[in-house]
Design a protein around this motif. Sequence first.
Motif, mmCIF file in Angstrom:
data_model
loop_
_atom_site.group_PDB
_atom_site.id
_atom_site.type_symbol
_atom_site.label_atom_id
_atom_site.label_comp_id
_atom_site.label_asym_id
_atom_site.label_seq_id
_atom_site.Cartn_x
_atom_site.Cartn_y
_atom_site.Cartn_z
ATOM 1 N N ASP A 1 0.840 -1.189 0.000
ATOM 2 C CA ASP A 1 0.000 0.000 0.000
ATOM 3 C C ASP A 1 0.884 1.251 0.000
ATOM 4 O O ASP A 1 1.674 1.443 0.908
ATOM 5 C CB ASP A 1 -0.872 -0.038 1.260
ATOM 6 N N PRO A 2 0.793 2.108 -1.050
ATOM 7 C CA PRO A 2 1.654 3.294 -1.062
ATOM 8 C C PRO A 2 1.336 4.200 0.126
ATOM 9 O O PRO A 2 0.186 4.317 0.524
ATOM 10 C CB PRO A 2 1.311 3.995 -2.372
ATOM 11 N N GLN A 3 2.381 4.809 0.650
ATOM 12 C CA GLN A 3 2.225 5.588 1.861
ATOM 13 C C GLN A 3 1.646 6.977 1.579
ATOM 14 O O GLN A 3 0.971 7.558 2.417
ATOM 15 C CB GLN A 3 3.589 5.716 2.508
ATOM 16 N N ASN A 4 1.927 7.490 0.393
ATOM 17 C CA ASN A 4 1.530 8.853 0.073
ATOM 18 C C ASN A 4 0.633 8.854 -1.156
ATOM 19 O O ASN A 4 0.600 7.887 -1.901
ATOM 20 C CB ASN A 4 2.777 9.695 -0.216
ATOM 21 N N PRO A 5 -0.093 9.968 -1.374
ATOM 22 C CA PRO A 5 -0.885 10.044 -2.604
ATOM 23 C C PRO A 5 0.026 9.867 -3.826
ATOM 24 O O PRO A 5 1.184 10.287 -3.804
ATOM 25 C CB PRO A 5 -1.455 11.455 -2.554
#
Lengths: 548, 307
Positions: A49-53
């Motif tokens: 899951d990417p941490q940032n937009p």
Amino acid sequence: MRGATHARWAACAAAVALVATACGDDGNDGGGGSGGSDGSGIVSSSWGDPQNPLEPANTNEVQGGKVLDMLFRGLKRYDAKTGQANDMLAEKIETSDSTNFTVTVKSGWTFSNGEAVTAKSFVDAWNYGASLKNNQKNAYFFGYIDGYDKVHPEDGSKQTADTLSGLKVTGENTFTVKLNQKFSTFPDTLGYSAFSPLPTAFFDDHAAWLDKPVGNGPYTVDSYAKGSVMKMRAWDAYPGTDKAQNGGVDLKVYTDNNTAYTDLMAGNLDLVDDVPASQLKNAPSDLGDRYINTPAGIIQTLAFPFYDKAWDKPGMEKVRTGLSRAIDREQITETIFQKTRTPATDWTSPVLGEDGGYKEGLCGDACEYDPAAAKKLIEEGGGLPGGQVKISYNADTGSHKEWVDAVCNSVNNALDNDKACVGNPVGTFADFRNQITQLKMSGPFRAGWQMDYPLIQNFLQPLYYTNASSNDGKWTNAEFDKLVNEANAETDQAKAVGLFQQAEEVLRDDMGAIPLWYQNGSAGYSEQVSDVALNQFSVPVYNEIKVS
Amino acid sequence: MGRYVIRRLLQMIPVFFGATLLIFLMVNVMGDPIAGLCGDRQCDPATAAQLRKEFGLDKPVWQQYVTYMANVFTGDFGTAFNGQEVTELMATAFPVTIRLTIVAIFFEIVIGITFGVVTGLRRGRPVDTGVLLGTLVVISVPIFVTGLLLQLLLGVEWGWISPSVSPEAPFDELIVPGLVLASVSLAYVTRLTRTSIAENRRADYVRTAVAKGLPRRRVVTRHLLRNSLIPVVTFIGTDIGALMGGAIVTERIFNIHGVGFQLYQGILRQNTQTVVGFVTVLVLVFLVANLLVDLLYAVLDPRIRYA
């Protein structure tokens, strides 16, 4: 009567179980490549899951970077094998003084929504990335461009400009860049995803764009269910030469990379690009030649708190060198990391190649395991501060505990002292970073560096230059700074590399940080796919993957 | 009855505030979450300050808590660091976990109570000893061992199920994870029912019912089981909350994107908004489940009355 009741319960339970397994089998079409060898097969790949937009200038970790790499093409692109920065959208980038650059963008490129990629697409994107009000975590990449201090005042005071004064659109496909210092290898940094162009749709409806990003790369986003799966499809009208060899890629978020590996084993997944540490031992036998273990531009080091008087007093360079010599890198990389790490002998990475600045053995004796010499050096330097070193690390991810304990064990053996070195676990990565940024470290701590672009400059300047963005130990050395400045101003590549290496020697003599090992990228893939490789950022080269 | 419910609902208010405040403080004690957002490098100070302001982290903790609670009552649970609304995360995570919990509770009730009744009625016989041994094994083996073993055997070796659950997580894919999640509680339900049944079997009312010549089935279900269920219902009721919040291990093993996963992610990233939001909802689930359990007592045993 009694028997009948029980039989009914049992029958119900059995029926439920049967229906369940039957359904389970039917629903099992998520993985595995399908579609034959005509290039329309879909690759399923593990993802975190990417941490940032997901915005080019806001993505600083591998998971988000993966997507950007599929979705965008910038002015330059790094060759997956050699790491060479080749022209992609750049027709040419010219300079005569290493400060003023003229960029010509190739014509004929479009975003997947049909909008043409022009000079303005780049300039707008860079201005957006640099502007403080947009909170972009990679903003500092634009720090070399003139006017950065106006759009991104370092002290957080009000920004006095919205656009970088150093960027000027001079034609449909040309723009100029003025830097605030000499930086000869600046064009080579432009392959980093923060420098990607952005379509006007990004600025017009930002929220909609984030839900379904539009780029100019070989893939388009088909659907994006945040936190679970992103379906990328090959873009048929992609104008580049590196067209996708498959029909698309489904990036599936896994809660645990062990589960991803299990899914690969069960044939439900085509590609795992991060083999869990616990499976490294089995992977070669499980996967045979479908197991990849190739060098990546990542180095692990131990940094020191130079803001702590105890670690910065004269003579301590001997203690630091002594510690370095007390670590049996060879054994640790073999037993704990199953050879997915290579003992480091300099402060860069082998992926740079010799021309790029990697110099095997630059560290010399200082990185060679020699318990006797280590003990002597530490004694000469006045002993360990407080009689003990505590190595701090974050215990939540990776297998940091194991290697820190192994390093301590090695040090303890060399010094004949059970208490000379202990690990100091910190609960979460956020808290670990917190203690580092607040200068609360009292002893050596884990530091890792994944390169942004394959340049020796990227392994030295951000980490060891005085007050540089990632100089967590606050090491400072005037001679080092001077050599780095000279190297940046040098237009001749070979000479620049030489100067960087001289700077690295300064770093060695003071042992500003102990290099531990170079990290490999490890991946495994199913029998349904072929032509799988990792690039030097340990990201799979998705567009090359073929589905059979 | 009505007054009792109202009194219980009013008691929930301080519990709710106390629990959320505690969680809020605990997450805040861990320090500045922005530090972890930029990976292995330091966020540049200006951007960090800007982000801190955006998430309201620059204010004193009590003020953050007050603003947070005020927002919660308008249905705004804040934003996670990846730009997603926490309510959006909840909308995707809770249905999945609720389905998983339903499966687990179903197994607990069906298998647990059946085994309990069977063994309770035949104390000392081989069936009893066998089930007792079985439950002992289930209780003593950690859940991640059972989970990983089943995943390996059923998923990889025999290929009966998919080792991981798809993002949609339909009921049929949750059978095995639900069984794993329920396993320990299931064993407790069996043992509780068994003891309770065995004890009540000698009760006067059971003897009376038998003496009246009622069919054995009616004696067992209407008289014996109903009175023996009180401790079991208490256990299952509190277990609902525990299963929802404690599914972290099971969810990780089977790749279920539910509440446990989101909480884990939130704690790792020190995302106050996510953690507090999810825990707030879990606290509510706990409280409501407990209330329902208390009300069920009256249904099971008419002698219990609420003023």
